[in-house]
Design a protein around this motif. Structure first.
Motif, short mmCIF file in Angstrom:
data_model
loop_
_atom_site.label_atom_id
_atom_site.label_comp_id
_atom_site.label_asym_id
_atom_site.label_seq_id
_atom_site.Cartn_x
_atom_site.Cartn_y
_atom_site.Cartn_z
N ALA A 147 10.56 11.26 21.14
CA ALA A 147 11.83 10.56 21.33
C ALA A 147 12.60 11.26 22.42
O ALA A 147 12.54 12.50 22.55
CB ALA A 147 12.63 10.56 20.03
N PRO A 148 13.29 10.51 23.26
CA PRO A 148 14.07 11.15 24.33
C PRO A 148 15.21 11.98 23.76
O PRO A 148 15.75 11.67 22.69
CB PRO A 148 14.59 9.96 25.14
CG PRO A 148 14.56 8.81 24.20
CD PRO A 148 13.43 9.06 23.25
N LYS A 149 15.55 13.08 24.45
CA LYS A 149 16.62 13.93 23.99
C LYS A 149 17.96 13.22 24.02
O LYS A 149 18.83 13.46 23.19
CB LYS A 149 16.69 15.21 24.86
CG LYS A 149 15.45 16.08 24.71
CD LYS A 149 15.56 17.31 25.61
CE LYS A 149 14.32 18.18 25.44
NZ LYS A 149 14.38 19.39 26.32
N ASN A 150 18.09 12.35 24.98
CA ASN A 150 19.32 11.59 25.09
C ASN A 150 18.97 10.11 25.13
O ASN A 150 18.27 9.66 26.04
CB ASN A 150 20.11 11.98 26.35
CG ASN A 150 20.48 13.45 26.34
OD1 ASN A 150 20.94 13.96 25.33
ND2 ASN A 150 20.25 14.11 27.47
N GLY A 151 19.37 9.34 24.18
CA GLY A 151 19.09 7.90 24.19
C GLY A 151 18.15 7.50 23.07
O GLY A 151 17.81 8.28 22.17
N VAL A 154 11.54 5.46 20.77
CA VAL A 154 10.49 6.37 20.33
C VAL A 154 9.16 5.93 20.91
O VAL A 154 8.82 4.74 20.93
CB VAL A 154 10.41 6.40 18.78
CG1 VAL A 154 9.27 7.29 18.32
CG2 VAL A 154 11.74 6.87 18.19
N ARG A 155 8.40 6.88 21.40
CA ARG A 155 7.07 6.60 21.94
C ARG A 155 6.02 7.29 21.07
O ARG A 155 6.23 8.40 20.60
CB ARG A 155 6.96 7.09 23.38
CG ARG A 155 7.90 6.36 24.34
CD ARG A 155 7.95 7.05 25.68
NE ARG A 155 6.63 7.10 26.30
CZ ARG A 155 6.40 7.75 27.46
NH1 ARG A 155 7.39 8.40 28.05
NH2 ARG A 155 5.20 7.74 27.97
N ILE A 156 4.86 6.59 20.90
CA ILE A 156 3.77 7.13 20.08
C ILE A 156 2.44 6.82 20.75
O ILE A 156 2.30 5.80 21.45
CB ILE A 156 3.80 6.54 18.65
CG1 ILE A 156 2.77 7.23 17.76
CG2 ILE A 156 3.60 5.03 18.67
CD1 ILE A 156 2.87 6.84 16.29
#
Length: 502
Positions: A147-151, A154-156
């Motif tokens: 998951a991006p730190k900001n925003g 979610v990518r898998i």
């Protein structure tokens, strides 16, 4: 008149009675000759007893279960000598070379004792071919999420395509199950026993479900095969029975049929299941066929062979078979016919040995085979007049005489074959399978089996490993572009993989 006293009959009545009795005697003579030929034929087909029976003697005394000590000692000495001989026996000088593509496990063996004061001066290498039973393992896909730190968002990791959605079997396991069942004739219940030996408990219904789902994946490829097969201009056709369980009658079996189509020019085979052997069974494929049609003497094929767009070819192997059966009925004439048919096959062997092309094969046949065919045809035409129709030699002559144009039609083109043996070879695995699994569970299951039989037959024709092909196909058939689906044909498998690996 037959029951009237002979002294009351006039001359004409007596002659009529004698004529009637002569006809009866002639008919009985023909029937007797036919039955004798059938008996002799079945004797030739009988290679041995159907079973070996042992009847024990009720008065037999109890058998000893241990040998006397002096005999045991003598046996030990004999075994010692034999084992010593086996150990000292020299290596066979003509053994076959081991395959170069197999992985090699090196095992280093050093002399026993202290080697610190010695120098290695060389080594001897001995190789043997080993085998390990199939290995089961669990593939565990661990997909990490990010998951991006900001925003948001979610990518898998993407899960590879699976043959059975949410199912546990991999493409490799499914390919193994289908190959074992349809190529190596190992029924599912025996495969279940093999799983159990590895302490893997799988229900019979689960194995059946996996098999069904895997075969359904092949339907688009099979439908394309049917479409492409219909464009071929030279077919060999045969049919073979398969028992199918009736859904509405418990324990009852229906006699269905696999209609098998072979294109000799590119070695493509198609199995098509139909519930009947009647003309309706061949209608789907043959009603639109145009070209050369090579078959046995079954009436359904004869009907399609008479269409104007079809040139019907008969099979010399079937004609030869009829004369072979007549050897015990009329050896002299049967041998004469077989000798001339053998000359035709000698021409075919000569063409293969010389590696002639189609044009050269046609020229060779017209030069060497046509005179033999003309001679055999004239001989049969003369001999058939003095042959009992119901005798085996009479049936053999009638078979060839009634199909003479079709038997001679292979002379038209050097691409045509003299017999139907290639398609019979394609059907042989089906016959072996029937002895093991006995029947199909339903008409739908029989048609699904027809798909895999088709592809495995093509694998055999093109020297393709059926397991490797099937595993690759199951992995790719759901994602391949429909325009490129023919790339998954077995006949393209080796070529495609060679290009991929280079």
């Amino acid at each position: 008149m037959q029951n009237a006293p002979l002294e009351t009959l006039d001359k004409d009545q007596l002659l009529a009675l004698l004529k009637e009795r002569d006809q009866q005697i002639s008919g009985l003579t023909q029937q007797n000759a036919y039955l004798e030929s059938q008996v002799e034929m079945y004797k030739r087909m009988q290679f041995g007893q159907k079973r070996e029976r042992f009847e024990g003697d009720p008065a037999q005394i109890a058998l000893p279960f241990e040998a006397p000590s002096e005999q045991a000692a003598e046996q030990e000495e004999i075994l010692h000598e034999k084992i010593s001989y086996i150990r000292k026996r020299p290596n066979h000088k003509g053994r076959a070379a081991l395959p170069s593509h197999l992985p090699v496990e090196e095992i280093e063996i050093y002399p026993a004792g202290d080697l610190s004061e010695m120098v290695c001066i060389g080594k001897e290498v001995t190789e043997e071919l080993d085998y390990e039973p199939a290995r089961f393992l669990i593939k565990r896909y661990i997909r990490y999420k990010y998951a991006p730190k900001n925003g948001e968002g979610v990518r898998i990791g993407q899960l590879p395509e699976r043959v059975i959605d949410k199912g546990i079997p991999s493409a490799g396991l499914l390919a193994s199950i289908l190959t074992d069942k349809y190529q190596d004739h190992l029924p599912l219940y025996r495969q279940k026993q093999r799983f159990a030996r590895e302490n893997i408990q799988i229900a019979s219904s689960t194995l059946e479900g996996w098999t069904k789902e895997a075969l359904i994946k092949l339907e688009p490829l099979y439908e394309q095969l049917v479409f492409d097969m219909k464009s071929k201009g030279y077919w060999q056709v045969d049919e073979s029975p398969i028992k199918v369980l009736e859904t509405d009658k418990k324990g009852a079996c229906h006699q269905g049929y696999y209609w098998v189509y072979h294109s000799p020019l590119d070695d493509v085979v198609l199995f098509d299941y139909q519930p009947t052997r009647g003309s309706a069974g061949a209608k789907t494929m043959l009603e639109s066929f145009k070209g050369y049609l090579q078959t046995d003497g079954y009436a359904v094929y004869e009907k399609h062979g008479k269409r104007k767009d079809v040139i019907h070819l008969a099979c010399w192997a079937h004609a030869r078979r009829e004369f072979e059966r007549a050897l015990d009925n009329d050896k002299t004439r049967a041998q004469k016919a077989l000798s001339m048919i053998q000359q035709l096959y000698a021409v075919e062997r000569k063409a293969r040995q010389l590696m002639l092309d189609a044009v050269e094969i046609k020229e060779l046949r017209l030069t060497e085979s046509l005179p033999v065919i003309n001679e055999l045809g004239k001989w049969i035409f003369e001999q058939i007049k003095s042959t009992l129709p119901k005798s085996q030699i009479g049936k053999a002559m009638q078979y060839s005489y009634g199909r003479w144009d079709a038997l001679s039609a292979y002379l038209y083109d050097g691409n045509l074959l003299i017999d139907n043996n290639q398609i019979e070879n394609s059907i042989r695995p089906l016959a072996l399978g029937r002895k093991n699994y006995l029947f199909a569970g339903s008409h739908e299951a029989a048609q699904r089996a027809a798909m895999i039989y088709s592809f495995f037959a093509i694998c055999k024709k093109h020297n393709v490993n059926p397991y490797n092909w099937l595993k690759n196909t199951l992995l790719n058939i759901s994602t391949i572009n429909h325009k490129n689906i023919t790339d998954l044909y077995p006949q393209h498998f080796n070529k495609v993989h060679q290009l991929t690996n280079t």
